[in-house]
Design an enzyme around this catalytic site. Sequence first.
Site, PDB file in Angstrom:
ATOM      1  CD  GLU A 174      -5.227  -6.217  -0.959  1.00 12.85           C
ATOM      2  OE1 GLU A 174      -4.640  -5.086  -0.957  1.00 12.85           O
ATOM      3  OE2 GLU A 174      -5.914  -6.602  -0.209  1.00 12.85           O
ATOM      4  CB  CYS A 211      -5.202  -1.521  -1.584  1.00 13.36           C
ATOM      5  SG  CYS A 211      -6.476  -0.828  -0.758  1.00 13.36           S
ATOM      6  CD  GLU A 239      -1.792   4.721   4.421  1.00 16.21           C
ATOM      7  OE1 GLU A 239      -1.397   5.510   5.407  1.00 16.21           O
ATOM      8  OE2 GLU A 239      -2.566   3.739   4.920  1.00 16.21           O
ATOM      9  CB  CYS A 247     -10.849  -2.590   0.274  1.00 15.32           C
ATOM     10  SG  CYS A 247     -10.064  -1.682  -1.144  1.00 15.32           S
ATOM     11  CB  CYS A 253      -8.580  -4.827  -3.740  1.00 15.48           C
ATOM     12  SG  CYS A 253      -7.228  -3.536  -3.361  1.00 15.48           S
ATOM     13  CG  ASN A 284      -0.511  -0.290   2.403  1.00 22.25           C
ATOM     14  OD1 ASN A 284       0.642  -0.866   2.503  1.00 22.25           O
ATOM     15  ND2 ASN A 284      -1.269   0.336   3.601  1.00 22.25           N
TER      16      ASN A 284
END
Length: 135
Positions: free
Chosen positions: A55, A53, A44, A86, A89, A42
């Site tokens: 993934e 993210c 940010e 999430c 994803c 991830n």
Amino acid sequence: MTDNELIAHAADVRRHAYAPYSGFAVGAALLGRSGEVYAGVNVENASYPVGICAERAAVAAAVAAGERTFEALAVVADSPDVCPPCGMCRQMLMEFPITRIILANTAGKQRVLTPADLLPLAFGAAALPLKETSE
Ligand code: THU
């Protein structure tokens, strides 16, 4: 490659996660049919919604390398239970064939799922009224 090896890959790359805002580092390792492993973490951003993210970062790395068919994805985070991907994803993962999704935490919990387990009745290209898909 075994599931445990792929999990180890994800746990290793997790060290590179950039998560100064949530403090929640996630590592992903995506095993292509070719045998190649693509890493994602991830990343940010000070503008929070801009973050990505682990993934989706792994999928982007794989597609950029020319691979679109996958054996497995391992996701590792330091969560009490395994870390469920999430919704965004899950939708991203439905785009390309993948056999299994391995969720794990740093304490050694593991759970193996299929994409359909994660996103039943997923929206996909078949729902679009396109004559051809562009590759
Ligand atoms: N995150 C992931 O990278 N993968 C998941 O499966 C769940 C959440 C990230 C997004 C954000 O950077 C942080 O974890 C907290 O939500």
